[in-house]
Design a protein around this motif. Structure first.
Motif, mmCIF file in Angstrom:
data_model
loop_
_atom_site.group_PDB
_atom_site.id
_atom_site.type_symbol
_atom_site.label_atom_id
_atom_site.label_comp_id
_atom_site.label_asym_id
_atom_site.label_seq_id
_atom_site.Cartn_x
_atom_site.Cartn_y
_atom_site.Cartn_z
ATOM 1 N N GLU A 110 -6.945 -3.396 -10.673
ATOM 2 C CA GLU A 110 -7.680 -4.520 -10.095
ATOM 3 C C GLU A 110 -7.150 -5.870 -10.544
ATOM 4 O OE1 GLU A 110 -12.319 -6.142 -9.853
ATOM 5 O OE2 GLU A 110 -11.782 -4.453 -11.141
ATOM 6 N N GLU A 122 -2.698 -4.694 -1.157
ATOM 7 C CA GLU A 122 -3.380 -5.982 -1.255
ATOM 8 C C GLU A 122 -3.480 -6.593 0.128
ATOM 9 O OE1 GLU A 122 -1.476 -9.013 -3.508
ATOM 10 O OE2 GLU A 122 0.511 -8.622 -2.702
ATOM 11 N N THR A 123 -4.564 -7.318 0.351
ATOM 12 C CA THR A 123 -4.808 -7.894 1.660
ATOM 13 C C THR A 123 -4.403 -9.363 1.689
ATOM 14 O OG1 THR A 123 -6.471 -8.348 3.359
ATOM 15 C CG2 THR A 123 -7.213 -8.415 1.065
ATOM 16 N N ASP A 178 -9.925 -11.494 -4.908
ATOM 17 C CA ASP A 178 -10.219 -10.057 -4.863
ATOM 18 C C ASP A 178 -9.351 -9.367 -3.807
ATOM 19 O OD1 ASP A 178 -11.472 -7.703 -5.621
ATOM 20 O OD2 ASP A 178 -13.116 -7.949 -4.194
ATOM 21 N N THR A 179 -8.049 -9.563 -3.921
ATOM 22 C CA THR A 179 -7.127 -9.139 -2.858
ATOM 23 C C THR A 179 -6.698 -7.676 -2.958
ATOM 24 O OG1 THR A 179 -5.222 -9.895 -4.156
ATOM 25 C CG2 THR A 179 -6.218 -11.469 -2.614
ATOM 26 N N ILE A 180 -6.825 -7.053 -4.124
ATOM 27 C CA ILE A 180 -6.353 -5.676 -4.298
ATOM 28 C C ILE A 180 -7.409 -4.703 -3.786
ATOM 29 C CG2 ILE A 180 -5.555 -3.959 -5.966
ATOM 30 C CD1 ILE A 180 -4.398 -6.236 -7.601
ATOM 31 N N CYS A 181 -6.962 -3.715 -3.031
ATOM 32 C CA CYS A 181 -7.863 -2.852 -2.256
ATOM 33 C C CYS A 181 -7.920 -1.431 -2.817
ATOM 34 C CB CYS A 181 -7.406 -2.804 -0.802
ATOM 35 S SG CYS A 181 -7.229 -4.433 -0.029
ATOM 36 N N GLY A 225 -4.122 -6.663 -11.145
ATOM 37 C CA GLY A 225 -2.778 -6.924 -10.641
ATOM 38 C C GLY A 225 -1.715 -7.004 -11.722
ATOM 39 N N VAL A 247 -2.198 -1.380 -6.288
ATOM 40 C CA VAL A 247 -1.179 -2.072 -5.519
ATOM 41 C C VAL A 247 0.181 -1.722 -6.125
ATOM 42 C CG1 VAL A 247 -1.312 -4.190 -6.927
ATOM 43 C CG2 VAL A 247 -0.458 -4.315 -4.584
ATOM 44 N N LYS A 277 -8.843 0.563 -7.371
ATOM 45 C CA LYS A 277 -7.977 -0.441 -6.740
ATOM 46 C C LYS A 277 -6.542 -0.250 -7.235
ATOM 47 C CE LYS A 277 -11.490 -3.985 -5.970
ATOM 48 N NZ LYS A 277 -11.182 -4.385 -4.586
ATOM 49 N N HIS A 315 0.850 -1.178 0.000
ATOM 50 C CA HIS A 315 0.000 0.000 0.000
ATOM 51 C C HIS A 315 0.893 1.237 0.000
ATOM 52 C CE1 HIS A 315 0.963 -1.506 3.990
ATOM 53 N NE2 HIS A 315 0.890 -0.265 4.448
#
Length: 348
Positions: A332, A275-276, A282-285, A334, A313, A311, A260
């Motif tokens: 989104e 990313e979480t 759907d890991t990108i925030c 990635g 990253v 989104k 982040h």
């Protein structure tokens, strides 16, 4: 322009596009403000790329123009960090060069337009190799480096903290490992924040880069030890204060967030995207987090966003002229790098 307004609230925030250039499309790069210019170094130009970029792009936020710098000796780098030194040099610390993780210091002399490989001094005790670490400027001659060393097979179970001393005149550097350790973090962020109250000073806090929600202290200095003057951003500070007054604070920060961005604006640390590690898909925030240190204990404020186009990253944020800029990063999927530069707008 996408606007995020919490349900039932009259306040919100948005990233407003102000420039677009294919030269800026990259992720896991560094973006450093120096003399009113943003210096973008290296990064990955597409998701899945193994070879990092070896170019340097200079973005002028006043004109919105980007140019590729024709500097000799540009190093290929990604997952590195950089810091301005002496109002002249841009020091790139560590990172991935396409074949290995480095702990070296390479500096761009912005007056001469030349990259220089600085030399380690006798007594240097460098890390095993750095990537997705943080490098925080404490003074013109001292940086604080934090993060996990080595690759997945060689990493330690903890993160080391190093003081990196620089001598611009001699073009040299020296690492010294500090006695304290942190959790093993990679892709975290670091924020040098003033400590209010009866015992003022500064703390360097690490956020994210592992499954923990808690921050960790990577350095503590009493009043007067840190001479750094942070950028003055009175209007943005006022807007952030009004935004958090509309939210509900929590002592628990975001859990499992990495790659982040983080920028310090007065008593606030502003985190965005990443990313979480807490879910498999759907890991990108695209969430905005504000860490408010004005009271004890400090509080986290979370401002989510429903617009998937935001989104990001591997991006960066940069503070200049009382405004916060968002530069680069993958979207989104990635894999696709954003060519946009945006400014954070707050609606109160």
């Amino acid at each position: 322009m996408a606007v995020a307004v919490p349900p039932g609230r009259a306040s919100g925030w948005a990233w407003r596009p102000v420039a677009r250039d294919a030269l800026l499309a990259r992720a896991f790069h560094s973006c450093t403000e120096l003399r009113g210019q943003f210096y973008l170094v290296g990064g990955l130009l597409a998701g899945g790329a193994r070879e990092p970029s070896s170019d340097t792009v200079v973005f002028d936020p006043a004109s919105g123009q980007a140019v590729r710098l024709a500097a000799q000796g540009t190093p290929p780098r990604s997952h590195h960090d950089a810091a301005p030194v002496g109002g002249r040099w841009l020091c790139v610390v560590g990172g991935w060069d396409g074949s290995r993780r480095l702990a070296t210091v390479t500096a761009l002399d912005t007056e001469r337009g030349v990259w220089e490989a600085w030399t380690a001094t006798p007594g240097d005790c460098p890390p095993a190799g750095l990537s997705s670490h943080t490098c925080t400027r404490l003074s013109d001659r001292e940086l604080r480096v934090a993060g996990r060393e080595g690759g997945v097979r060689t990493q330690r179970r903890y993160g080391s903290i190093y003081t990196l001393r620089l001598d611009p005149n001699a073009r040299s550097y020296c690492y010294k490992e500090e006695g304290c350790h942190t959790a093993s973090r990679s892709g975290h962020c670091a924020a040098l924040l003033q400590i209010p109250g009866p015992h003022p000073g500064h703390q360097l806090l690490l956020f994210g880069g592992c499954n923990l929600a808690e921050s960790e202290v990577a350095g503590h200095w009493s009043h007067g030890k840190i001479k750094e003057e942070p950028p003055v951003s009175p209007h943005l500070m006022e807007q952030l204060a009004r935004l958090v007054s509309s939210g509900q604070g929590s002592q628990k920060g975001p859990q499992g967030l990495r790659h982040h961005s983080c920028s310090v604006v007065g008593p606030f640390a502003v985190l965005f995207g990443g990313e979480t590690l807490t879910r498999a898909r759907d890991t990108i925030c695209n969430d905005l987090y504000i860490y408010d240190t004005r009271k004890s204990p400090p509080l986290w404020f979370h401002f989510p966003c429903a617009d998937r186009r935001l989104k990001r990253v591997g991006h960066r944020t940069c503070l200049w002229n009382d405004q916060l800029y968002l530069v680069g990063g993958f979207g989104e999927d990635g894999r696709t790098a954003s060519p946009q530069v945006c400014i954070l707008d707050l609606f109160i």
